[in-house]
Design an enzyme around this catalytic site. Structure first.
Site, PDB file in Angstrom:
ATOM      1  N   VAL A   1      13.993 -44.627 -20.421  1.00  0.00           N
ATOM      2  CA  VAL A   1      13.575 -43.610 -19.293  1.00  0.00           C
ATOM      3  C   VAL A   1      12.295 -43.772 -18.259  1.00  0.00           C
ATOM      4  O   VAL A   1      12.471 -44.059 -17.240  1.00  0.00           O
ATOM      5  CB  VAL A   1      13.808 -42.248 -19.866  1.00  0.00           C
ATOM      6  N   GLY A   2      11.228 -43.959 -19.201  1.00  0.00           N
ATOM      7  CA  GLY A   2       9.996 -44.043 -18.646  1.00  0.00           C
ATOM      8  C   GLY A   2      10.053 -45.177 -17.587  1.00  0.00           C
ATOM      9  O   GLY A   2       9.469 -45.106 -16.357  1.00  0.00           O
TER      10      GLY A   2
ATOM     11  N   LYS B   1      27.973 -33.040 -31.074  1.00  0.00           N
ATOM     12  CA  LYS B   1      27.116 -33.782 -31.465  1.00  0.00           C
ATOM     13  C   LYS B   1      27.528 -34.330 -33.094  1.00  0.00           C
ATOM     14  O   LYS B   1      28.232 -33.535 -33.591  1.00  0.00           O
ATOM     15  CB  LYS B   1      25.727 -33.354 -31.668  1.00  0.00           C
TER      16      LYS B   1
ATOM     17  N   GLY C   1      10.004 -46.634 -22.290  1.00  0.00           N
ATOM     18  CA  GLY C   1      11.229 -47.233 -22.796  1.00  0.00           C
ATOM     19  C   GLY C   1      12.352 -47.072 -21.574  1.00  0.00           C
ATOM     20  O   GLY C   1      12.081 -47.282 -20.273  1.00  0.00           O
TER      21      GLY C   1
HETATM   22  P1  NAD Z   1      13.191 -45.761 -25.878  1.00  0.00           P
HETATM   23  O1  NAD Z   1      13.069 -45.693 -27.296  1.00  0.00           O
HETATM   24  O2  NAD Z   1      13.969 -46.522 -25.107  1.00  0.00           O
HETATM   25  O3  NAD Z   1      11.519 -45.373 -25.346  1.00  0.00           O
HETATM   26  C1  NAD Z   1      10.798 -44.483 -25.646  1.00  0.00           C
HETATM   27  C2  NAD Z   1       9.461 -44.744 -25.321  1.00  0.00           C
HETATM   28  O4  NAD Z   1       8.467 -43.927 -25.694  1.00  0.00           O
HETATM   29  C3  NAD Z   1       8.742 -46.464 -25.867  1.00  0.00           C
HETATM   30  O5  NAD Z   1       8.104 -46.869 -25.005  1.00  0.00           O
HETATM   31  C4  NAD Z   1       7.624 -45.588 -26.889  1.00  0.00           C
HETATM   32  O6  NAD Z   1       6.685 -46.590 -27.390  1.00  0.00           O
HETATM   33  C5  NAD Z   1       7.245 -44.649 -26.454  1.00  0.00           C
HETATM   34  N1  NAD Z   1       6.742 -43.410 -27.334  1.00  0.00           N
HETATM   35  C6  NAD Z   1       7.272 -42.962 -28.355  1.00  0.00           C
HETATM   36  N2  NAD Z   1       6.339 -42.089 -29.119  1.00  0.00           N
HETATM   37  C7  NAD Z   1       5.240 -42.186 -28.166  1.00  0.00           C
HETATM   38  C8  NAD Z   1       4.068 -41.230 -28.119  1.00  0.00           C
HETATM   39  N3  NAD Z   1       3.591 -40.731 -29.209  1.00  0.00           N
HETATM   40  N4  NAD Z   1       3.065 -41.765 -27.042  1.00  0.00           N
HETATM   41  C9  NAD Z   1       3.381 -42.557 -26.015  1.00  0.00           C
HETATM   42  N5  NAD Z   1       4.578 -43.275 -26.088  1.00  0.00           N
HETATM   43  C10 NAD Z   1       5.380 -43.021 -27.117  1.00  0.00           C
HETATM   44  O7  NAD Z   1      13.770 -44.025 -25.586  1.00  0.00           O
HETATM   45  P2  NAD Z   1      14.343 -43.648 -24.293  1.00  0.00           P
HETATM   46  O8  NAD Z   1      15.772 -43.806 -24.204  1.00  0.00           O
HETATM   47  O9  NAD Z   1      13.621 -44.023 -23.010  1.00  0.00           O
HETATM   48  O10 NAD Z   1      14.130 -41.966 -24.267  1.00  0.00           O
HETATM   49  C11 NAD Z   1      12.997 -41.297 -24.281  1.00  0.00           C
HETATM   50  C12 NAD Z   1      13.358 -39.852 -24.354  1.00  0.00           C
HETATM   51  O11 NAD Z   1      14.197 -39.508 -23.315  1.00  0.00           O
HETATM   52  C13 NAD Z   1      13.825 -39.361 -25.513  1.00  0.00           C
HETATM   53  O12 NAD Z   1      13.362 -38.098 -25.667  1.00  0.00           O
HETATM   54  C14 NAD Z   1      15.299 -39.301 -25.265  1.00  0.00           C
HETATM   55  O13 NAD Z   1      15.986 -38.272 -26.145  1.00  0.00           O
HETATM   56  C15 NAD Z   1      15.422 -38.631 -23.883  1.00  0.00           C
HETATM   57  N6  NAD Z   1      16.320 -39.271 -23.075  1.00  0.00           N
HETATM   58  C16 NAD Z   1      16.973 -40.547 -22.989  1.00  0.00           C
HETATM   59  C17 NAD Z   1      18.013 -40.622 -22.142  1.00  0.00           C
HETATM   60  C18 NAD Z   1      18.694 -41.805 -22.043  1.00  0.00           C
HETATM   61  O14 NAD Z   1      19.416 -42.253 -21.246  1.00  0.00           O
HETATM   62  N7  NAD Z   1      18.024 -43.030 -22.714  1.00  0.00           N
HETATM   63  C19 NAD Z   1      18.735 -39.425 -21.687  1.00  0.00           C
HETATM   64  C20 NAD Z   1      18.413 -38.248 -21.699  1.00  0.00           C
HETATM   65  C21 NAD Z   1      17.109 -38.004 -22.568  1.00  0.00           C
END
Ligand code: NAD
Length: 368
Positions: A181-182, A77, A179
């Site tokens: 992932v969700g 990292k 975002g």
């Molecule tokens: P993103 O920025 O695309 O989306 C994050 C989402 O979470 C947004 O909709 C934001 O509004 C919401 N959010 C933030 N704080 C919040 C809260 N307190 N309550 C409700 N919603 C909240 O990020 P992402 O890429 O979807 O990543 C999300 C998580 O998954 C992170 O922890 C990231 O480290 C992890 N992750 C991502 C990936 C990837 O491929 N993108 C892979 C492994 C892990």
């Protein structure tokens, strides 16, 4: 001077490199944790407040995630001190200076992380010849756009549901975070017949026990608006997602959102972890004791790094999806079967699996 050997153990870190280029204001740290399985893959994080400890913890998490996913990569990292919202020209200079400084660290392959994106990786690739998470014109597979991690999460859930006798058809899903992932996890689960009963973003929660229109919510987010602007469903505060009655509760936002003080509010049968470390260890144990099936983050959310690894090998998007599907299904089943037969926390089993793989790889190396 602090003695950084205090954070070392039998696995690593192999190297910690501090980079300082005063003329361009560059301060960065690279941690190569363990490269027994292959060159380290790990993101470049840009944030104003990053420390060597945080960088090491993130590098170690990548060692486990890459090994658990069966990838030919170790964990690493890097962090760059800075505000990621700085003007683009300034950011390019900083990233290029960082890339030049890591040019000879051949066993570290940088990828995007918080505060960096595919454009940043294009600059790194231009300077060093190696990076993942690249724009498609450079052979990159746009993992967030195609929903690599959400796709893997849906595959993980499809296996995990067997262990609690849950039918995915009409299973009720709640997603904290909508975002990359969700939203994609919701979309892929929707295709398998599951119903999204609630979703949240920083602006609030939208809920409807009879089911939300997933595509409409995704389209809404793509226009830059918040979930609360959706014209249907009940609007609640962001934190209210925790109380939603559901079968599958997906954390896909921030770390440590479920803790000892709020874990009793969850009403779900399963928590596949999309976000990294969304639960404190105590809360995870409480859920396990209550019979809630928790699939640990580095098993459930490995879709992104599997995709990055396939990209690095020159593979296609189709190959990435196939590999994610196969690897996550195999790993989820292996971890949950062993957890069930040994009555051990899935995280403990998953960690032991990753450690076994890293140890076996270490046995093949000269300095074992
Ligand atoms: P993103 O920025 O695309 O989306 C994050 C989402 O979470 C947004 O909709 C934001 O509004 C919401 N959010 C933030 N704080 C919040 C809260 N307190 N309550 C409700 N919603 C909240 O990020 P992402 O890429 O979807 O990543 C999300 C998580 O998954 C992170 O922890 C990231 O480290 C992890 N992750 C991502 C990936 C990837 O491929 N993108 C892979 C492994 C892990």
């Amino acid at each position: 001077m602090r003695d950084l050997f205090q954070i070392a153990d039998e696995f690593g870190p192999a190297r910690i490199i501090h980079i300082h280029r005063a003329t361009v204001g560059l301060k960065a740290i690279v941690v190569i944790d363990n490269t027994a399985c292959g060159p380290a893959i790990g993101g470049v994080r840009m944030a104003p407040d990053v420390s060597v400890e945080e960088c090491f913890r993130l590098a170690r998490a990548m060692t486990w995630k890459n090994a658990a996913a069966g990838l030919p990569h170790g964990g690493g990292k890097s962090v760059i001190v800075g505000d990621p919202r700085m003007p683009s020209a300034e950011k390019e200079q900083l990233i290029r200076a960082f890339a030049c400084a890591i040019g000879d660290i051949a066993d570290y392959i940088p990828g995007p992380d918080m505060g960096t994106d595919e454009q940043c990786m294009a600059w790194v690739k231009d300077e060093t010849g190696r990076a993942v998470g690249l724009p498609s014109v450079l052979g990159g597979i746009p993992l967030d756009e195609i929903g690599a991690t959400g796709f893997g999460l849906a595959a993980c859930i499809d296996v995990a549901r067997e262990f609690i006798g849950l039918d995915l058809n009409s299973a009720r899903v709640a997603a904290q975070g909508f975002g990359a992932v969700g939203k994609h996890a919701a979309r892929f689960l929707g295709q398998k017949g599951a119903v999204l009963v609630a979703a949240s973003d920083t602006g609030g929660t939208v809920a409807d026990p009879s089911g939300l229109d997933i595509e409409a919510l995704i389209a809404l987010k793509e226009t830059g608006r918040a979930l609360r602007d959706h014209d249907k469903g009940t609007k609640l505060p962001a934190d209210a997602i925790i109380d939603v009655d559901c079968d599958i509760w997906i954390p896909a936002a921030r770390p440590d959102v479920i803790r000892a003080d709020n874990v009793s509010r969850l009403r779900t049968r399963m928590m596949p972890q999309g976000a990294n470390i969304p639960c404190t260890p105590e809360a995870e144990k409480t859920l396990h004791d209550r019979g809630v099936l928790v699939v640990p983050d580095f098993i459930a959310n490995a879709g992104g790094v599997i995709c990055a690894s396939i990209e690095y090998q020159g593979g296609t998007q189709r190959a990435a999806f196939d590999s994610i599907d196969e690897q996550i299904r195999v790993n989820t089943r292996a971890v949950l079967e062993e957890s069930r037969s040994t009555k051990t926390l899935p995280r403990t089993v998953a960690l032991a699996l990753a450690e076994r793989r890293v140890r076996a790889a270490m046995q093949t190396r000269r300095w074992r």
